[in-house]
Design a protein around this motif. Structure first.
Motif, mmCIF file in Angstrom:
data_model
loop_
_atom_site.group_PDB
_atom_site.id
_atom_site.type_symbol
_atom_site.label_atom_id
_atom_site.label_comp_id
_atom_site.label_asym_id
_atom_site.label_seq_id
_atom_site.Cartn_x
_atom_site.Cartn_y
_atom_site.Cartn_z
ATOM 1 N N LYS A 99 -16.020 10.356 24.564
ATOM 2 C CA LYS A 99 -16.922 8.967 24.489
ATOM 3 C C LYS A 99 -17.200 8.557 23.119
ATOM 4 O O LYS A 99 -17.421 7.359 23.029
ATOM 5 C CB LYS A 99 -18.244 9.752 25.206
ATOM 6 N N TYR A 113 -15.083 8.438 20.790
ATOM 7 C CA TYR A 113 -13.938 7.523 20.296
ATOM 8 C C TYR A 113 -13.874 6.426 21.010
ATOM 9 O O TYR A 113 -13.326 5.133 20.427
ATOM 10 C CB TYR A 113 -12.477 8.407 20.430
ATOM 11 N N ARG A 114 -14.311 6.218 22.236
ATOM 12 C CA ARG A 114 -14.316 4.886 23.282
ATOM 13 C C ARG A 114 -15.261 4.062 22.384
ATOM 14 O O ARG A 114 -15.049 2.927 22.352
ATOM 15 C CB ARG A 114 -14.392 5.306 24.468
ATOM 16 N N GLN A 115 -16.414 4.693 21.992
ATOM 17 C CA GLN A 115 -17.479 3.742 21.556
ATOM 18 C C GLN A 115 -16.846 3.302 20.267
ATOM 19 O O GLN A 115 -17.449 2.051 20.022
ATOM 20 C CB GLN A 115 -18.625 4.504 21.363
ATOM 21 N N LYS A 119 -13.862 2.254 19.896
ATOM 22 C CA LYS A 119 -12.703 1.660 20.258
ATOM 23 C C LYS A 119 -11.411 2.271 19.833
ATOM 24 O O LYS A 119 -10.533 1.676 19.595
ATOM 25 C CB LYS A 119 -12.709 0.236 19.584
ATOM 26 N N PHE A 129 -9.036 3.956 21.458
ATOM 27 C CA PHE A 129 -8.870 4.333 22.535
ATOM 28 C C PHE A 129 -7.751 5.206 22.945
ATOM 29 O O PHE A 129 -7.661 6.045 23.749
ATOM 30 C CB PHE A 129 -8.275 3.063 23.375
ATOM 31 N N ALA A 157 -9.441 8.671 22.427
ATOM 32 C CA ALA A 157 -10.384 8.769 23.745
ATOM 33 C C ALA A 157 -9.180 9.468 24.796
ATOM 34 O O ALA A 157 -9.751 10.573 25.330
ATOM 35 C CB ALA A 157 -11.069 7.802 24.191
ATOM 36 N N CYS A 187 -9.199 13.091 26.924
ATOM 37 C CA CYS A 187 -9.084 13.231 28.411
ATOM 38 C C CYS A 187 -7.769 13.860 28.984
ATOM 39 O O CYS A 187 -7.907 14.807 29.916
ATOM 40 C CB CYS A 187 -8.943 11.838 28.849
ATOM 41 N N MET A 242 -13.201 8.103 32.719
ATOM 42 C CA MET A 242 -13.015 7.455 31.520
ATOM 43 C C MET A 242 -11.701 6.888 31.185
ATOM 44 O O MET A 242 -11.496 5.621 30.718
ATOM 45 C CB MET A 242 -13.593 8.522 30.425
ATOM 46 N N ILE A 272 -10.005 3.114 30.822
ATOM 47 C CA ILE A 272 -9.290 2.574 29.340
ATOM 48 C C ILE A 272 -8.102 2.064 29.808
ATOM 49 O O ILE A 272 -7.708 1.112 29.353
ATOM 50 C CB ILE A 272 -9.277 3.649 28.428
ATOM 51 N N GLU A 325 -2.435 4.815 23.469
ATOM 52 C CA GLU A 325 -2.913 3.525 23.651
ATOM 53 C C GLU A 325 -2.165 2.531 23.804
ATOM 54 O O GLU A 325 -2.599 1.374 23.859
ATOM 55 C CB GLU A 325 -4.060 3.398 22.238
#
Length: 914
Positions: free
Chosen positions: A514, A516-518, A520, A522, A525, A529, A581, A585, A669
């Motif tokens: 979460k 890392y996603r915030q 950006k 990806f 993140a 996962c 998540m 992404i 990514e």
């Protein structure tokens, strides 16, 4: 656990060239024995000596390959095994070894084929049959498992595992009568042997399993007679009583069920399930009946909290006021930190919250004035010294009030109460922890992390506080500091991140994803996962060793529970959140693929000159190079450490694990086929999380991009089935209608089928524009519905996005779900351009409006977060000099903390949950 070796007692040969001389034959037996004992060096040496004399001996080549596989030389091992099969196609040893190799590679289907081929060569091999049965139950091939267990039962009828495995195969297939007949025959044979010997725990577990099969087959009368007949032989008395209660209830023997339930309550007075079952047993429906029951139980068990908490659910008015008052007073006196959590379920009722608010404020005023919960007017003889409450009572009341007002969304009062409590008791860890929680709810994650770190510094030996501090740092996107804090409880000399990954600490990985996603990032993140997905796959693989262990140790009921758990393992919330998540992404990466220059972008790039931009890019490249160099150093250090560990344990036969493909953030990514990667996570969600609306929404978004019309319809139907008022159902339905209109189908059969299905989803006499307008009018007080209506407006007319954005960014106190989380998502989407081109001024205006509502939130603030230190001269929130002193005169006090948009408490609390 090492794979089971092939049998060394029977070596089948098909021709003279595959026969060994007596000396080599003895040597081959040693090879098998060395493999069994994990003495791989000796095994390879012995195999080499055989192959000098018989270089084409298939079984020796296969065994050599098996030993090489155990030492990690996979490719060389496979080559030797294939050569062995090629030289001796009729050898069950070669095919068995090939099956063992495929099993070690987790290619279970191929392993099963190899075992079946081995059985064609040696149909009565117990070792091969046993290995085959383990793979069949692992893959849930229940019919094949039944056949294999039947063969094992015929070959070894004297073994207990043969009987149990054979019976369980019928049980898992649902043939309960056959399973019971096999179990009963086995019990009789055991009874003949146990004439004078006392039965043991294994026999007790067998009887419980036999009863479980009866209950699964709905043979409740027989199960009751069985449990009564063998009650003295069952050693787990708690489980015995619970089974008897369940059977009595199913057979409508309520008097006997009540007797057992009261005995169970006597045994454990804090188990709420027993109390609810007692209500059901006594068929209590009215509040008066329940009140009498719980008053009697409270009188009988005065120290038990469970009946007191349950009673609060159905009491109202003055009885509720008295009951909650005595419960809260006892909690304040004893200093119970979890007091608010134990009564939080009451906050779904506005009336009960008002009573609690009025009582706690009265207690506060009386404690400050008289030192007791009651005023002088309530005590005819005045206040005695022994009635004076200790100072800690006031402390825990302040703590409770801070939680109370924080839950109601009144951050100001909550902060003042917790500040006063810290001012009076500056060394209590719980106070700093809850102050951090207040800032978290207010959106100031940076300040919350600082406060939680301060709490952690007060008790560095507390693992729970350490974990909380780690979570708060991750929420503040300070990942490096979070790793440092977590490292205080990880293995010394190892990387905290690698250790937590090895320990399968999924809450850390999920929160890291979460963060890392915030940021950006990806790729990072997605890496987390995928790591979580691998953990769950390991859970599924790890059950393999228990298939034989549980039968051998007779923990049969637990084994059946484990099989059921494994069948639904990926329905766990950790996997569900990680998978959702990952799908989100991948959808974003499909819509907006990352280019090689994306990592060089900066939010202030538009304000930079060409030279400044060049300097910034060079600085970022140097930073990335340093990070990559440090990462490589860490990887190399970990590799050397693992190699040294392997070298130390080389002689004791530690086998190589299956090497997973390394996860590289940069590759993740930039996937070649993002939607295919998304399907990898979406499929388990659709299989195991069908009750989640988010699953079907994400499924629709993926299938929409893949133009899978029937799968989109399936998602729409499921969303409507679970909740037709779900906001995202509206936007998905209209998006589907727009797609069908803009891209007419060429397949007439598919078109007819879709038209028939759509009739169940909406009225055909309405256009998309009219449906969206009706949707806006119907849900005019919901911000979540307004978001979806905006998406439809942009879908219908992308050029009119300014009007749509203006409609979306209008805030109104009448919205029932105008909370921080929803507004933060809108703000982030505006900045990312999800609603098309949006002017900087529009985004700034929206940020400013949100800042007024949530002044502490980092996201809406233009200045860095600062935690205000507690001033020693801080006036208490209840003193005459405090700006909120007037708020403690009931009932106006409650009206100050509940604003207009908070009248609907149920919806308000759903919005506050973060």
């Amino acid at each position: 656990m090492a794979p089971t070796p092939p049998s060394s007692t029977t070596v089948a040969t098909v021709n003279q060239s595959q026969q060994l001389a007596p000396r080599e034959h003895t040597q081959f037996k040693k090879v098998v024995r060395f493999y069994e004992q994990k003495q791989y060096k000796k095994g390879l040496t012995a195999a080499k000596e055989i192959l000098k004399k018989a270089p084409n001996h298939g079984e020796t080549l296969a065994m050599k390959g098996l030993i090489l596989n155990s030492t990690g030389k996979k490719e060389e091992a496979l080559e030797h095994i294939r050569n062995g099969i090629k030289n001796n196609m009729q050898s069950h040893v070669c095919w068995h070894v090939y099956g063992l190799y495929q099993r070690s590679e987790r290619k279970y289907d191929e392993a099963i084929k190899a075992y079946k081929r081995a059985l064609q060569c040696e149909k009565d091999s117990l070792t091969i049959l046993r290995d085959l049965s383990l793979l069949q139950i692992q893959m849930r091939d229940l019919e094949g498992y039944k056949e294999t267990r039947h063969q094992l039962f015929i070959l070894k009828p004297g073994q207990r595992a043969s009987w149990i495995g054979f019976a369980m195969s019928y049980h898992l297939l649902g043939d309960y009568d056959m399973a019971l007949s096999v179990l009963e025959e086995f019990r009789k044979s055991q009874q003949d042997k146990q004439t004078e010997k006392q039965y043991d725990i294994e026999h007790s577990e067998f009887l419980l399993y036999q009863n479980l099969v009866m209950r699964d087959g709905k043979q409740y009368e027989e199960a009751l007679k069985h449990i009564q007949a063998y009650e003295k032989d069952i050693l787990n008395k708690l489980t015995l009583q619970e089974i008897k209660y369940d059977l009595y209830m199913r057979l409508n023997q309520y008097n006997r069920a009540e007797t057992i339930l009261r005995d169970l309550i006597e045994r454990n007075t804090e188990n709420k399930k027993y109390y609810f079952d007692l209500e059901k047993c006594l068929n209590m429906t009215t509040s008066s009946e329940k009140m009498k029951l719980y008053n009697d139980l409270i009188e009988k068990y005065p120290r038990a909290d469970a009946p007191k908490q349950i009673r609060l659910q159905f009491l109202t008015g003055e009885p509720f006021s008295e009951a909650i008052g005595s419960y809260l007073q006892r909690g304040f006196q004893k200093g119970v930190p979890s007091l608010f959590q134990s009564v939080k379920f009451l906050y779904s009722s506005l009336e009960k919250v008002q009573i609690i608010g009025s009582l706690t404020q009265t207690y506060l005023n009386n404690l400050l004035t008289y030192g007791t919960f009651h005023s002088l007017s309530d005590n005819n003889n005045g206040v005695m010294d022994e009635d004076i409450e200790p100072a800690t009572t006031l402390l825990w009341l302040q703590y409770y009030l801070a939680q109370h007002y924080d839950y109601l969304g009144n951050t100001k009062l909550a902060r003042e109460f917790i500040d006063q409590a810290i001012h009076d008791t500056p060394t209590l860890v719980e106070l700093y922890m809850f102050k951090a929680k207040i800032y978290k709810h207010a959106g100031d994650f940076q300040a919350a992390a600082v406060l939680m770190d301060e709490a952690q510094s007060l008790d560095t030996a507390d693992r729970f506080v350490n974990c909380k501090c780690t979570k708060y740092l991750l929420r503040a996107t300070n990942i490096s500091a979070a790793l440092e804090v977590a490292g205080k409880f990880t293995r010394e000399g190892s990387s905290p991140g690698e250790y937590l990954k090895e320990m399968q600490c999924m809450w850390f990985e999920l929160d890291s994803a979460k963060a890392y996603r915030q940021l950006k990032k990806f790729g990072e993140a997605l890496k987390k996962c995928h790591e979580i997905e691998r953990h769950f796959q390991e859970f599924i693989e790890d059950q393999f060793d228990f298939h034989s262990y549980c039968l051998r140790k007779m923990v049969l009921c637990a084994y059946v529970d484990m099989l059921n758990l494994e069948d639904h393992m990926k329905g766990h919330r950790f996997f569900r959140q990680a998978a959702q998540m990952a799908v989100e992404i991948y959808i974003r990466l499909y819509d907006r693929p990352l280019s090689d220059n994306d990592s060089d972008k900066n939010e202030n790039a538009d304000n930079m000159s060409a030279s400044e931009m060049k300097k910034h890019k060079n600085k970022q490249r140097r930073q990335q190079a340093r990070e990559q160099q440090e990462k490589q150093k860490q990887i190399e250090a970990d590799r050397k450490k693992k190699e040294s560990q392997r070298s130390r344990h080389k002689d004791d036969g530690e086998e190589e694990k299956v090497k997973e493909e390394e996860l590289i953030a940069e590759k993740l990514e930039r996937p070649e086929k993002p939607l295919d990667e998304a399907m990898r996570f979406l499929q388990p969600l659709e299989d195991f999380s069908q009750s989640s609306l988010e699953t079907h929404y994400l499924g629709f978004e993926v299938y929409y991009r893949r133009r899978k019309y029937m799968l989109m319809l399936r998602c729409l139907k499921r969303m409507k089935k679970f909740d037709s008022s779900y906001p995202k159902f509206h936007s998905c339905l209209l998006k589907f209608l727009k797609l069908v209109q803009s891209e007419p189908l060429t397949d007439e059969r598919l078109k007819i089928l879709i038209d028939d299905e759509l009739k169940t989803l909406y009225k055909h006499d309405r256009s998309i524009e009219d449906m969206n307008l009706d949707f806006i009018k119907e849900h005019s007080n919901s911000l979540a519905h307004r978001i979806e209506a905006t998406k439809v407006m942009l879908l219908l007319n992308p050029s009119n996005n300014l009007k749509a954005i203006q409609f979306l960014t209008t805030l109104d106190p009448s919205f029932i779900d105008q909370n921080y989380k929803t507004c933060a998502n809108i703000y982030e989407s505006l900045k990312m351009g999800d609603y098309g081109q949006c002017s900087t001024q529009t985004i700034e205006n929206y940020r400013s409006e949100c800042h007024k509502l949530w002044p502490l939130a980092n996201l809406f603030s233009t200045v860095p977060s600062q935690v205000q230190h507690i001033d020693s001269t801080l006036p208490p929130p209840y003193s005459s000099s405090s700006s909120v002193s007037s708020s403690f005169s009931a009932p106006p006090s409650y009206s100050t903390c509940v604003s207009t948009e908070q009248q609907n408490l149920t919806q308000q609390f759903n919005g506050l949950a973060m």
